[in-house]
Design a protein around this motif. Structure first.
Motif, PDB file in Angstrom:
ATOM      1  N   LEU A  65       0.828  -1.212   0.000  1.00  0.00           N
ATOM      2  CA  LEU A  65       0.000   0.000   0.000  1.00  0.00           C
ATOM      3  C   LEU A  65       0.862   1.262   0.000  1.00  0.00           C
ATOM      4  O   LEU A  65       0.521   2.253  -0.657  1.00  0.00           O
ATOM      5  CB  LEU A  65      -0.947  -0.007   1.201  1.00  0.00           C
ATOM      6  CG  LEU A  65      -2.089  -1.017   1.134  1.00  0.00           C
ATOM      7  CD1 LEU A  65      -2.858  -1.030   2.439  1.00  0.00           C
ATOM      8  CD2 LEU A  65      -3.009  -0.706  -0.030  1.00  0.00           C
ATOM      9  N   ASP A  66       1.975   1.230   0.738  1.00  0.00           N
ATOM     10  CA  ASP A  66       2.897   2.377   0.719  1.00  0.00           C
ATOM     11  C   ASP A  66       3.457   2.598  -0.681  1.00  0.00           C
ATOM     12  O   ASP A  66       3.570   3.741  -1.139  1.00  0.00           O
ATOM     13  CB  ASP A  66       4.038   2.162   1.712  1.00  0.00           C
ATOM     14  CG  ASP A  66       3.635   2.438   3.140  1.00  0.00           C
ATOM     15  OD1 ASP A  66       2.599   3.109   3.356  1.00  0.00           O
ATOM     16  OD2 ASP A  66       4.360   1.987   4.052  1.00  0.00           O
ATOM     17  N   ALA A  67       3.827   1.502  -1.335  1.00  0.00           N
ATOM     18  CA  ALA A  67       4.362   1.627  -2.694  1.00  0.00           C
ATOM     19  C   ALA A  67       3.310   2.189  -3.646  1.00  0.00           C
ATOM     20  O   ALA A  67       3.610   3.064  -4.480  1.00  0.00           O
ATOM     21  CB  ALA A  67       4.856   0.270  -3.185  1.00  0.00           C
ATOM     22  N   GLN A  68       2.064   1.725  -3.504  1.00  0.00           N
ATOM     23  CA  GLN A  68       0.991   2.255  -4.343  1.00  0.00           C
ATOM     24  C   GLN A  68       0.750   3.729  -4.047  1.00  0.00           C
ATOM     25  O   GLN A  68       0.521   4.527  -4.973  1.00  0.00           O
ATOM     26  CB  GLN A  68      -0.309   1.472  -4.122  1.00  0.00           C
ATOM     27  CG  GLN A  68      -0.304   0.099  -4.728  1.00  0.00           C
ATOM     28  CD  GLN A  68      -1.605  -0.639  -4.433  1.00  0.00           C
ATOM     29  OE1 GLN A  68      -2.471  -0.130  -3.745  1.00  0.00           O
ATOM     30  NE2 GLN A  68      -1.711  -1.854  -4.954  1.00  0.00           N
ATOM     31  N   TYR A  69       0.798   4.107  -2.775  1.00  0.00           N
ATOM     32  CA  TYR A  69       0.597   5.510  -2.408  1.00  0.00           C
ATOM     33  C   TYR A  69       1.694   6.381  -3.012  1.00  0.00           C
ATOM     34  O   TYR A  69       1.419   7.456  -3.553  1.00  0.00           O
ATOM     35  CB  TYR A  69       0.575   5.660  -0.886  1.00  0.00           C
ATOM     36  CG  TYR A  69       0.593   7.088  -0.439  1.00  0.00           C
ATOM     37  CD1 TYR A  69      -0.553   7.881  -0.524  1.00  0.00           C
ATOM     38  CD2 TYR A  69       1.759   7.676   0.045  1.00  0.00           C
ATOM     39  CE1 TYR A  69      -0.544   9.200  -0.127  1.00  0.00           C
ATOM     40  CE2 TYR A  69       1.773   8.994   0.441  1.00  0.00           C
ATOM     41  CZ  TYR A  69       0.625   9.754   0.357  1.00  0.00           C
ATOM     42  OH  TYR A  69       0.647  11.064   0.743  1.00  0.00           O
ATOM     43  N   LEU A  70       2.934   5.933  -2.886  1.00  0.00           N
ATOM     44  CA  LEU A  70       4.035   6.715  -3.451  1.00  0.00           C
ATOM     45  C   LEU A  70       3.912   6.824  -4.971  1.00  0.00           C
ATOM     46  O   LEU A  70       4.195   7.874  -5.548  1.00  0.00           O
ATOM     47  CB  LEU A  70       5.377   6.092  -3.065  1.00  0.00           C
ATOM     48  CG  LEU A  70       5.745   6.202  -1.584  1.00  0.00           C
ATOM     49  CD1 LEU A  70       7.032   5.438  -1.302  1.00  0.00           C
ATOM     50  CD2 LEU A  70       5.873   7.658  -1.172  1.00  0.00           C
ATOM     51  N   SER A  73       0.930   9.239  -5.563  1.00  0.00           N
ATOM     52  CA  SER A  73       1.227  10.624  -5.184  1.00  0.00           C
ATOM     53  C   SER A  73       2.291  11.230  -6.086  1.00  0.00           C
ATOM     54  O   SER A  73       2.355  12.452  -6.239  1.00  0.00           O
ATOM     55  CB  SER A  73       1.665  10.694  -3.721  1.00  0.00           C
ATOM     56  OG  SER A  73       2.893  10.012  -3.531  1.00  0.00           O
ATOM     57  N   GLY A  74       3.112  10.394  -6.702  1.00  0.00           N
ATOM     58  CA  GLY A  74       4.097  10.906  -7.650  1.00  0.00           C
ATOM     59  C   GLY A  74       3.463  11.372  -8.949  1.00  0.00           C
ATOM     60  O   GLY A  74       4.042  12.165  -9.689  1.00  0.00           O
ATOM     61  N   ASN A  75       2.264  10.874  -9.231  1.00  0.00           N
ATOM     62  CA  ASN A  75       1.564  11.253 -10.455  1.00  0.00           C
ATOM     63  C   ASN A  75       0.756  12.537 -10.306  1.00  0.00           C
ATOM     64  O   ASN A  75       0.163  13.000 -11.279  1.00  0.00           O
ATOM     65  CB  ASN A  75       0.624  10.125 -10.904  1.00  0.00           C
ATOM     66  CG  ASN A  75       1.384   8.890 -11.326  1.00  0.00           C
ATOM     67  OD1 ASN A  75       2.542   8.979 -11.729  1.00  0.00           O
ATOM     68  ND2 ASN A  75       0.759   7.737 -11.217  1.00  0.00           N
ATOM     69  N   ILE A  76       0.706  13.094  -9.119  1.00  0.00           N
ATOM     70  CA  ILE A  76      -0.083  14.306  -8.904  1.00  0.00           C
ATOM     71  C   ILE A  76       0.724  15.518  -9.381  1.00  0.00           C
ATOM     72  O   ILE A  76       1.801  15.803  -8.875  1.00  0.00           O
ATOM     73  CB  ILE A  76      -0.453  14.467  -7.419  1.00  0.00           C
ATOM     74  CG1 ILE A  76      -1.344  13.318  -6.977  1.00  0.00           C
ATOM     75  CG2 ILE A  76      -1.154  15.792  -7.183  1.00  0.00           C
ATOM     76  CD1 ILE A  76      -1.663  13.310  -5.508  1.00  0.00           C
ATOM     77  N   THR A  77       0.185  16.182 -10.364  1.00  0.00           N
ATOM     78  CA  THR A  77       0.800  17.400 -10.902  1.00  0.00           C
ATOM     79  C   THR A  77      -0.278  18.468 -10.992  1.00  0.00           C
ATOM     80  O   THR A  77      -1.474  18.152 -10.940  1.00  0.00           O
ATOM     81  CB  THR A  77       1.382  17.131 -12.310  1.00  0.00           C
ATOM     82  OG1 THR A  77       0.314  16.719 -13.170  1.00  0.00           O
ATOM     83  CG2 THR A  77       2.468  16.055 -12.272  1.00  0.00           C
TER      84      THR A  77
END
Length: 111
Positions: A65-70, A73-77
């Protein structure tokens, strides 16, 4: 005299039977208690191993879940946010820092 010896033998024989029976009953009781304690130790060990495997499983799920969150969240621009209808906030939407807040509120950042 023979009667006294016979009487003493009978009394001693009955006492020895009672003592032997008491020792045998005590040994049986201790064997049962030992078996119960062995069962308790085995069941608690199995329960502990089961709990440890659940902790390991939960840890791996949290890591996923942490990996999915990261990743998400990295795709948020800003462009992606605008495509979903979010706008950048205006400066007037924020509370301004004035003297009306009071002396304690103004100096709280110094603590």
């Amino acid at each position: 005299m023979t009667k006294a010896i016979t009487n003493t033998y009978n009394v001693a024989h009955e006492y020895s039977i009672q003592i032997t029976s008491a020792l045998f009953a005590t040994c049986m009781l201790l064997v049962v208690l030992y078996a119960i304690n062995v069962y308790v130790v085995i069941s608690r060990t199995i329960s502990l191993q089961h709990t440890e495997s659940q902790v390991t499983t939960m840890g791996s799920q949290v890591a996923q879940l942490d990996a999915q969150y990261l990743k998400l969240s990295g795709n948020i621009t800003p462009v992606a946010l605008k495509s979903h209808g979010f706008n950048q906030g205006q400066a007037s939407m924020y509370i301004t820092r004035t003297d009306s807040l009071g002396r304690v509120a103004l100096s709280a950042h110094e603590l």
